[in-house]
Structures are given as C-alpha cells and as structure tokens.
Design an enzyme around this catalytic site. Structure first.
Site, short mmCIF file in Angstrom:
data_model
loop_
_atom_site.label_atom_id
_atom_site.label_comp_id
_atom_site.label_asym_id
_atom_site.label_seq_id
_atom_site.Cartn_x
_atom_site.Cartn_y
_atom_site.Cartn_z
N ARG A 61 -5.24 1.46 10.80
CA ARG A 61 -4.27 1.65 11.89
C ARG A 61 -2.89 1.94 11.30
NH1 ARG A 61 -5.08 -2.94 16.46
NH2 ARG A 61 -2.97 -2.19 16.86
N ASP A 63 1.11 3.08 11.10
CA ASP A 63 2.32 2.81 11.86
C ASP A 63 2.95 4.10 12.37
OD1 ASP A 63 2.15 0.08 11.48
OD2 ASP A 63 3.45 0.06 9.73
N ARG A 212 4.35 0.34 1.96
CA ARG A 212 5.77 0.70 1.99
C ARG A 212 6.64 -0.35 1.30
NH1 ARG A 212 6.22 1.36 8.14
NH2 ARG A 212 8.44 1.62 7.71
#
Length: 287
Positions: A61, A63, A212
């Site tokens: 999933r 972002d 990230r």
C-alpha cells in the site's frame, strides 16, 4: 485467518503500474479523495457491468505521491463474470482507466496466492540528484533534488550497517498492533551517468515510512552531516530520532514484488500472517 476463495469465484492476479503524483495513495479513503484502488475498482465494476464493487488486495500500500512500476494486486471475481469478460478485460480497462494508471496483465492466480501475504520481498527504488542546477523538468515528479553534494561511497558504507533482520522502530511510523521487525535484504546506491543516484531497497516487507526514513538518514551521511555509523546507531537505539527526516514521496517507486514457486504460495501466505519477534524480544504498510 482463512484466505480461501469463495465457491463460485476465481482469484485473479493483476500486474499494474501508476504515476502517484495525483493520487492520495493506493488505499480508498473517505471524503472522495482520488486513489489508485478506487480508480481500478470503479473501472472494473464499469467494464464488467456489475452492480457490485470487487475489492482489491495489494502487495504494497503506497503513500500519496509514491509511484509503482511493478505493483501486484488480486481480486476475487464470480466465475461467471471472469468467464464472460476475461478475454477482453485488459483492453476494456485500458480504455476506461485514467492515463496515470495501467493494468498490464490479468490472469487466474494459482492456488494459495495472496498478493500481499504470499510475497517474499518488495523492491523499491528511490531517485535523487545533487546536481546544483536542480532536477530535469521532465523528471521533476520522480526525482528528489538534494542541494548538497552527496558521497555515494559513504552512503553505501552506512547502508551496510542496516542490512539483516532488525526492529526498525527507529525508521517507522508506529501503527497500533503492527510489528516493526523486518528483514532488509538489500540497500545500495549507484550514481548513473546522468548524475541521478538510485537507491535500491529490498525487504520481505516494509513498515510505514520505512524506505523514506532510511533514505533520509543516508542523505544526512552523504552530505557530511553525520558519520557512516550514525544510521546503525539510530537503528540500535530503537526510537525515532528527530534528525532522521522522512524524505518527500515523489522520488520513490515500487519496482517489483517477488513471490515463491506456486507450490509454496500457501505456506508463505500462512507464515506472513504470524506476528514477528526478534530472538530474546518480548511477545509479540507503507514506505
């Protein structure tokens, strides 16, 4: 948790890609926000002329703003719907979907397949440039500009200290009831002839903001603000460090999802649902 396909249904695997720039992530959200899942489910309902919305399960999933080149999902369709439409479904979806999302393949999944739980690894790429002039305008939605010179060798040295199975709590946004134990299989960086640095990040799974955050820590090493041992020290501390920045999403792309041989899918599906712990630890999505 049972994952058996209901009688009269067939599980269909979808291979797809999308430019995440204009999406509020993969997952459907309240409030009418545009999502990848919502667009594909709407298109699937329309082209099969169904009153029902068939819900997708996805491998990773992503972002808001994150892209995918090799995303995988599955959907359980009534056998009669699949038999009637599967020959023309791919072309009809191409005509119905917006241009920033494509489904490249649709096929009946083997027994035991679950797009999320059967996966054994996910591979992401993060792209960044330290060109003093900035980012090529044609790549601005896919490459981060870092306005300090970056030492790729130092970043790779730091990355090696993060490999293996660890509790990545220091690099994840915690979610209630979710483990942060992951096995980081690959983390390496290469500067291309065009000056763009591509980080390859592969793991069995990722927790929220993990990729990230890892890239944010490595950039701090690459530009000389921290030493090569610092990311591993943050990992060992096990708590979020305010110096670790979650870099912007647009440089991130899900490149590929790996699955075992067909006869191992069901076992992997079952194994992946178990809550993980590290040896000696107390009991007990993305990027």
């Amino acid at each position: 948790m049972s994952d058996e396909v209901q009688p009269g249904h067939v599980r269909v695997r979808l291979d797809l890609s999308y430019d995440g720039t204009e999406f509020s992530g993969w997952a459907k959200q309240a409030g009418g926000r545009r999502t990848v899942q919502g667009e594909i489910e709407d298109a699937l309902r329309t082209v099969t002329r169904s009153a029902e919305t068939y819900e997708l399960t996805v491998a990773g999933r992503t972002d808001a703003g994150v892209h995918a080149r090799g995303q995988v999902a599955h959907v359980d369709l009534p056998r009669k719907v699949w038999d009637e439409h599967h020959g023309k479904l791919l072309k009809r979806l191409a005509g119905r979907l917006p241009r920033d999302v494509r489904v490249w393949a649709l096929r009946e999944a083997p027994s035991g397949f679950n797009a999320r739980f059967s996966a054994v690894w996910r591979r992401y790429a993060y792209r960044v440039t330290d060109n003093p002039g900035g980012v090529d305008p044609l790549l601005r939605n896919h490459v981060l500009w870092h306005d300090w010179p970056l030492d790729v060798d130092a970043m790779n040295a730091a990355a090696r200290g993060l490999l293996g199975e660890h509790d990545f709590a220091a690099y994840c946004k915690r979610r209630e009831g979710a483990t942060t134990i992951r096995t980081l299989q690959e983390l390496s960086l290469v500067r291309g002839d065009d000056g763009i640095i591509t980080a390859t990040v592969r793991a069995d799974a990722f927790c929220h903001n993990m990729v990230r955050s890892l890239i944010g820590a490595l950039l701090f090493v690459g530009d000389g603000h921290r030493g090569a041992d610092w990311p591993a020290e943050v990992l060992a501390a096990g708590v979020r460090d305010s110096a670790v920045h979650v870099v912007r999403p647009h440089g991130l792309t899900l490149e590929e999802v790996g699955y075992p041989a067909d006869e191992l899918l069901a076992a992997r599906n079952k194994e992946a649902r178990n809550r993980r712990t590290l040896p000696g630890a107390p009991g007990g999505g993305c990027c």
